[in-house]
Design a protein around this motif. Structure first.
Motif, mmCIF file in Angstrom:
data_model
loop_
_atom_site.group_PDB
_atom_site.id
_atom_site.type_symbol
_atom_site.label_atom_id
_atom_site.label_comp_id
_atom_site.label_asym_id
_atom_site.label_seq_id
_atom_site.Cartn_x
_atom_site.Cartn_y
_atom_site.Cartn_z
ATOM 1 N N LYS A 53 48.177 39.930 42.141
ATOM 2 C CA LYS A 53 47.103 39.487 40.888
ATOM 3 C C LYS A 53 47.963 39.332 39.556
ATOM 4 C CE LYS A 53 43.407 41.069 39.503
ATOM 5 N NZ LYS A 53 42.390 40.116 39.623
ATOM 6 N N SER A 140 38.666 42.131 41.204
ATOM 7 C CA SER A 140 38.123 40.780 41.777
ATOM 8 C C SER A 140 39.545 40.225 42.040
ATOM 9 C CB SER A 140 37.702 40.046 40.393
ATOM 10 O OG SER A 140 38.465 39.901 39.386
ATOM 11 N N ASN A 142 41.109 37.490 42.376
ATOM 12 C CA ASN A 142 41.702 36.269 41.807
ATOM 13 C C ASN A 142 43.039 36.477 40.910
ATOM 14 O OD1 ASN A 142 39.554 37.807 39.983
ATOM 15 N ND2 ASN A 142 41.012 36.521 38.528
ATOM 16 N N SER A 148 36.988 34.507 38.538
ATOM 17 C CA SER A 148 36.759 35.231 39.597
ATOM 18 C C SER A 148 36.251 34.537 40.868
ATOM 19 C CB SER A 148 35.628 36.366 39.293
ATOM 20 O OG SER A 148 36.092 37.021 38.304
ATOM 21 N N GLU A 177 30.327 39.602 37.889
ATOM 22 C CA GLU A 177 30.965 41.096 38.234
ATOM 23 C C GLU A 177 29.809 42.113 37.996
ATOM 24 O OE1 GLU A 177 32.456 38.923 36.557
ATOM 25 O OE2 GLU A 177 34.324 38.606 37.244
HETATM 26 MG MG MG Z 1 38.588 40.570 37.343
#
Ligand code: MG
Ligand code: TXA
Length: 313
Positions: A53, A140, A142, A148, A177
């Motif tokens: 990430k 998340s 992404n 996200s 979220e």
């Molecule tokens: Mg996040």
């Protein structure tokens, strides 16, 4: 590595569980956004998640459980408020922060003495956790800083070739979220999210403060949810119209929950926002203009994400 997108059949969930046991992170749907998962006890996989990430190491991870029994394994000094909230909102989009036990590595908590726990309500996510037989950390899915993912194809955009599997359970129900709450003597909201603050206050029968202290909410200080396109927020239609007149030739996208005259707008709400921000990049827009009506402005989670996406930080 070829990234496969799998539907949540029992056989595919088993494949993903095996991958997690082999220390290879996989992405899966939750009711909020897609997550990039690893066992909470597997440091090697968790390190991979941070690298994949490009996530700052001081930003802790949320642990996803399938049974309340895990809370006793992972956390200590569990206050009554936890049980009141878990009774009402678990499984669902509420993350609760508790003091952590030793068994939780500092990698997960980013050296904080606490752990963030949530029980997702998505059936496939719960099945996956129960097949692994260990809770899953899942930020998340992404690249850090990007919007996200609310669909499997968003995860594919960011991680194609980097992870073996994406569990595709369709578009996420909420598309935003979880709400994050810190359970000290006075509960403190760390992130606006799918569950409104008011609903939490109704259950606890006391006010919930909103955190300004970035040392207890480390993730909040980073740029978030932003596409490459410049994002500008308008609270007044006239300002939007003026902007359009001043710069007529820019390739842009307009987001609004109400139609605006004859303008070509995209329907704005918490479920569509991230998808549209990603679409703006796919279609090479230079600019995203977002108009928020008075009723949008009451949606604090939506406004928080738009403000972050439009922030220059
Ligand atoms: Mg996040
Ligand atoms: O809806 C969600 O919560 C999604 C899905 C996948 O479950 N997950 C998610 O994770 O949004 P992530 O990593 O993108 O955001 C987690 C946030 C970060 O801002 C992080 O700083 C905060 O939770 N967090 C995690 N552990 C914490 C802790 N111990 N204390 C304070 N904040 C914490």
């Amino acid at each position: 590595m070829k990234t496969k997108i799998l539907r949540p059949t029992e056989e595919n969930l088993e494949k993903m569980a095996q991958s997690l046991k082999r220390e290879s992170p996989v992405a899966f749907a939750t009711e909020t956004v897609y997550g990039l998962g690893a066992s909470v006890f597997c440091k090697k996989s968790i390190q991979k998640i941070f690298s994949l990430k490009n996530r700052p190491r001081d930003n802790p991870l949320i642990v996803h459980i399938d049974s309340i029994n895990w809370v006793y394994e992972l956390a200590k000094e569990i206050p009554d408020d936890f049980f009141l909230l878990a009774e009402k909102f678990f499984p669902g989009p509420l993350t609760l922060i508790l003091p952590k036990k030793e068994v939780v590595s500092d990698l997960v908590s980013a050296n904080h003495p606490t752990i963030a726990i949530r029980m997702p309500s998505s059936h496939s996510a719960l099945r996956l956790i129960s097949k692994v037989k260990e809770p899953l950390v899942a930020p998340s899915a992404n690249l850090s800083g990007k919007p996200s993912p609310t669909k499997a194809e968003h995860v594919f955009e960011d991680f194609n070739g980097k992870i073996p599997f994406i569990l595709d359970d369709g578009p996420c129900h909420y598309g935003i979220e979880s709400t994050i709450l810190y359970l000290s003597k006075e509960p403190i909201l760390l992130r606006f999210g799918a569950i409104p603050k008011k609903e939490i206050e109704m259950v606890l029968q006391k006010p919930v403060l909103v955190s300004k202290d970035l040392t207890i909410a480390p993730g909040m200080k980073y740029r978030h949810y932003a596409p490459k396109a410049r994002v500008t927020l308008f609270l007044d239609r006239q300002d939007l119209m003026q902007n359009l007149q001043n710069t007529p030739h820019i390739k842009r996208m307009i987001l609004s929950s109400d139609p605006i005259g004859s303008l070509d707008t995209n329907e704005l709400n918490t479920k569509t926002l991230y998808d549209l921000l990603r679409k703006a990049d796919r279609t090479n827009c230079e600019e995203v203009l977002i108009y928020c009506s008075l009723s949008d402005q009451k949606d604090l989670a939506l406004m928080n994400r738009i403000e972050k996406a439009s922030s220059k930080l």
